[in-house]
Design a protein around this motif. Structure first.
Motif, PDB file in Angstrom:
ATOM      1  N   MET A 139      36.912 -24.171  -7.317  1.00 18.83           N
ATOM      2  CA  MET A 139      37.377 -23.911  -8.437  1.00 18.83           C
ATOM      3  C   MET A 139      36.864 -24.210  -9.438  1.00 18.83           C
ATOM      4  SD  MET A 139      40.898 -24.438  -5.614  1.00 18.83           S
ATOM      5  CE  MET A 139      42.315 -24.037  -7.412  1.00 18.83           C
ATOM      6  N   LEU A 140      36.850 -25.079  -9.589  1.00 16.75           N
ATOM      7  CA  LEU A 140      36.242 -25.399 -11.165  1.00 16.75           C
ATOM      8  C   LEU A 140      35.199 -24.507 -11.649  1.00 16.75           C
ATOM      9  CD1 LEU A 140      37.867 -28.873 -11.492  1.00 16.75           C
ATOM     10  CD2 LEU A 140      38.266 -27.094 -12.648  1.00 16.75           C
ATOM     11  N   VAL A 141      34.134 -24.410 -10.731  1.00 16.31           N
ATOM     12  CA  VAL A 141      32.219 -24.118 -10.926  1.00 16.31           C
ATOM     13  C   VAL A 141      32.827 -22.078 -11.230  1.00 16.31           C
ATOM     14  CG1 VAL A 141      30.955 -23.486  -9.733  1.00 16.31           C
ATOM     15  CG2 VAL A 141      31.015 -25.616 -10.159  1.00 16.31           C
ATOM     16  N   ARG A 142      33.818 -22.368 -10.092  1.00 17.83           N
ATOM     17  CA  ARG A 142      34.710 -20.094 -10.464  1.00 17.83           C
ATOM     18  C   ARG A 142      34.744 -20.152 -11.727  1.00 17.83           C
ATOM     19  NH1 ARG A 142      38.964 -18.671  -8.820  1.00 17.83           N
ATOM     20  NH2 ARG A 142      39.533 -16.927  -9.148  1.00 17.83           N
ATOM     21  N   ARG A 143      35.849 -20.658 -11.477  1.00 18.61           N
ATOM     22  CA  ARG A 143      36.498 -20.467 -13.426  1.00 18.61           C
ATOM     23  C   ARG A 143      35.803 -20.943 -14.496  1.00 18.61           C
ATOM     24  NH1 ARG A 143      40.074 -17.716 -16.246  1.00 18.61           N
ATOM     25  NH2 ARG A 143      40.265 -18.817 -17.767  1.00 18.61           N
ATOM     26  N   SER A 144      34.568 -21.801 -14.979  1.00 21.78           N
ATOM     27  CA  SER A 144      33.557 -21.968 -16.230  1.00 21.78           C
ATOM     28  C   SER A 144      32.783 -20.945 -15.331  1.00 21.78           C
ATOM     29  CB  SER A 144      32.894 -22.768 -15.591  1.00 21.78           C
ATOM     30  OG  SER A 144      32.125 -23.331 -14.795  1.00 21.78           O
ATOM     31  N   LEU A 145      32.260 -19.902 -14.328  1.00 19.47           N
ATOM     32  CA  LEU A 145      31.425 -19.058 -14.292  1.00 19.47           C
ATOM     33  C   LEU A 145      32.138 -17.571 -14.492  1.00 19.47           C
ATOM     34  CD1 LEU A 145      30.105 -19.312 -10.515  1.00 19.47           C
ATOM     35  CD2 LEU A 145      29.008 -19.630 -12.863  1.00 19.47           C
ATOM     36  N   GLU A 146      33.409 -17.355 -14.172  1.00 18.34           N
ATOM     37  CA  GLU A 146      34.535 -16.648 -14.773  1.00 18.34           C
ATOM     38  C   GLU A 146      33.850 -16.832 -16.703  1.00 18.34           C
ATOM     39  OE1 GLU A 146      37.859 -16.974 -13.420  1.00 18.34           O
ATOM     40  OE2 GLU A 146      37.244 -15.693 -10.920  1.00 18.34           O
ATOM     41  N   LEU A 147      34.595 -17.410 -17.074  1.00 16.87           N
ATOM     42  CA  LEU A 147      34.370 -17.998 -18.393  1.00 16.87           C
ATOM     43  C   LEU A 147      33.095 -17.530 -19.022  1.00 16.87           C
ATOM     44  CD1 LEU A 147      36.534 -20.758 -19.618  1.00 16.87           C
ATOM     45  CD2 LEU A 147      37.388 -19.160 -19.204  1.00 16.87           C
ATOM     46  N   LEU A 148      32.342 -17.932 -18.558  1.00 13.73           N
ATOM     47  CA  LEU A 148      30.988 -17.886 -18.772  1.00 13.73           C
ATOM     48  C   LEU A 148      30.242 -16.444 -18.646  1.00 13.73           C
ATOM     49  CD1 LEU A 148      28.243 -18.779 -19.953  1.00 13.73           C
ATOM     50  CD2 LEU A 148      27.243 -19.205 -17.609  1.00 13.73           C
ATOM     51  N   ASN A 149      31.067 -15.490 -17.532  1.00 12.58           N
ATOM     52  CA  ASN A 149      30.573 -14.109 -17.330  1.00 12.58           C
ATOM     53  C   ASN A 149      31.692 -13.389 -18.211  1.00 12.58           C
ATOM     54  OD1 ASN A 149      30.137 -11.995 -16.273  1.00 12.58           O
ATOM     55  ND2 ASN A 149      31.808 -11.760 -14.976  1.00 12.58           N
ATOM     56  N   GLU A 150      32.811 -13.474 -18.772  1.00 14.16           N
ATOM     57  CA  GLU A 150      33.521 -13.253 -19.565  1.00 14.16           C
ATOM     58  C   GLU A 150      32.855 -13.228 -21.372  1.00 14.16           C
ATOM     59  OE1 GLU A 150      37.264 -13.698 -20.680  1.00 14.16           O
ATOM     60  OE2 GLU A 150      38.038 -13.758 -18.426  1.00 14.16           O
ATOM     61  N   LYS A 151      32.054 -14.090 -21.158  1.00 13.57           N
ATOM     62  CA  LYS A 151      31.818 -14.447 -23.200  1.00 13.57           C
ATOM     63  C   LYS A 151      30.634 -13.509 -22.840  1.00 13.57           C
ATOM     64  CE  LYS A 151      28.389 -17.968 -25.081  1.00 13.57           C
ATOM     65  NZ  LYS A 151      28.469 -19.362 -24.863  1.00 13.57           N
ATOM     66  N   LEU A 152      29.669 -13.424 -21.563  1.00 13.12           N
ATOM     67  CA  LEU A 152      27.909 -12.867 -21.715  1.00 13.12           C
ATOM     68  C   LEU A 152      28.285 -11.155 -22.056  1.00 13.12           C
ATOM     69  CD1 LEU A 152      26.010 -14.437 -18.890  1.00 13.12           C
ATOM     70  CD2 LEU A 152      25.500 -15.223 -21.202  1.00 13.12           C
ATOM     71  N   MET A 153      29.547 -10.614 -21.479  1.00 11.78           N
ATOM     72  CA  MET A 153      30.312  -9.062 -21.463  1.00 11.78           C
ATOM     73  C   MET A 153      30.346  -9.117 -22.846  1.00 11.78           C
ATOM     74  SD  MET A 153      29.995  -7.849 -18.393  1.00 11.78           S
ATOM     75  CE  MET A 153      31.301  -6.658 -17.856  1.00 11.78           C
ATOM     76  N   ASP A 154      30.942 -10.126 -23.781  1.00 12.73           N
ATOM     77  CA  ASP A 154      31.473  -9.510 -24.815  1.00 12.73           C
ATOM     78  C   ASP A 154      30.096  -9.781 -25.281  1.00 12.73           C
ATOM     79  OD1 ASP A 154      34.624  -9.311 -24.103  1.00 12.73           O
ATOM     80  OD2 ASP A 154      34.279 -11.912 -25.172  1.00 12.73           O
ATOM     81  N   GLU A 155      29.018 -10.620 -25.609  1.00 13.61           N
ATOM     82  CA  GLU A 155      27.905 -10.338 -26.270  1.00 13.61           C
ATOM     83  C   GLU A 155      27.186  -9.133 -26.075  1.00 13.61           C
ATOM     84  OE1 GLU A 155      23.732 -13.759 -26.823  1.00 13.61           O
ATOM     85  OE2 GLU A 155      25.833 -13.884 -26.145  1.00 13.61           O
ATOM     86  N   ASN A 156      27.429  -8.950 -24.818  1.00 11.73           N
ATOM     87  CA  ASN A 156      26.436  -7.673 -24.186  1.00 11.73           C
ATOM     88  C   ASN A 156      27.349  -6.797 -24.400  1.00 11.73           C
ATOM     89  OD1 ASN A 156      25.147  -6.202 -23.010  1.00 11.73           O
ATOM     90  ND2 ASN A 156      26.147  -5.799 -21.025  1.00 11.73           N
ATOM     91  N   GLN A 157      28.710  -6.053 -24.975  1.00 10.26           N
ATOM     92  CA  GLN A 157      29.358  -5.458 -25.861  1.00 10.26           C
ATOM     93  C   GLN A 157      28.735  -5.866 -27.725  1.00 10.26           C
ATOM     94  OE1 GLN A 157      30.474  -3.224 -24.702  1.00 10.26           O
ATOM     95  NE2 GLN A 157      30.767  -2.897 -23.016  1.00 10.26           N
ATOM     96  N   ARG A 158      29.342  -6.737 -27.641  1.00  8.67           N
ATOM     97  CA  ARG A 158      28.240  -7.103 -29.238  1.00  8.67           C
ATOM     98  C   ARG A 158      26.868  -6.100 -29.719  1.00  8.67           C
ATOM     99  NH1 ARG A 158      30.355 -11.958 -29.177  1.00  8.67           N
ATOM    100  NH2 ARG A 158      28.672 -12.716 -28.949  1.00  8.67           N
TER     101      ARG A 158
END
Length: 159
Positions: free
Chosen positions: A36-55
């Motif tokens: 669950m901790l790994v999943r949550r960290s991957l979700e956060l990383l995915n959000e960060k990368l999606m935001d960076e991709n949009q920028r």
């Protein structure tokens, strides 16, 4: 006494089952918590990368809009003429000199005044080596190089 022994064995089996189940739950619970901790960290990383991709997409759009395509050179090609080659070259040089003010302008700006270019160069006359030469524009190609296709015709000899 047999009943007591039987109850003891049953109690020991029950205690063993409870201890074994607890140990299993503890081990798998720890693994689940880690996953669950790994999943949550991957979700956060995915959000960060999606935001960076949009920028990056936005900045690329802005960069494309800011990128200006400018007229860098002017080329003149003389078509369908019976004039001497030196006169053709001089006509091309004169036209390039007359249109030199268009260098460094945005391609869009030059495209907007294309009709004016045709009108301006409709019947341009030059005196070259004692010969009156009339120049007419056939085609204008506008890109990084403004390419004019013209015809040149000798009108009359100067004295």
């Amino acid at each position: 006494m047999k009943i007591k022994l039987w109850k003891r064995y049953v109690a020991l089996v029950m205690i063993g089952a409870i201890l074994g189940g607890s140990a299993t739950l503890f081990a798998y619970g720890r693994e689940m918590e880690q996953m669950m901790l790994v999943r949550r960290s991957l979700e956060l990383l995915n959000e960060k990368l999606m935001d960076e991709n949009q920028r990056l997409k936005q900045s690329e759009k802005v960069a494309r809009r800011k990128q200006e395509v400018l007229v860098e050179e002017i080329r003149v090609t003389v078509l369908e003429t019976n004039l001497h080659e030196t006169i053709q070259l001089e006509v091309a040089r004169q036209l390039e000199k007359d249109l030199a003010s268009l260098k460094g302008k945005k391609v869009e700006q030059v495209a907007e005044i294309q009709e004016m270019l045709h009108e301006m160069l409709r019947r341009r006359e030059y005196i070259i080596e004692g010969t009156m030469v009339e120049v007419r524009v056939k085609t204008v190609a506008i890109s990084r190089a403004l390419h004019l296709f013209v015809t040149a015709e000798a009108k009359r000899e100067e004295p």
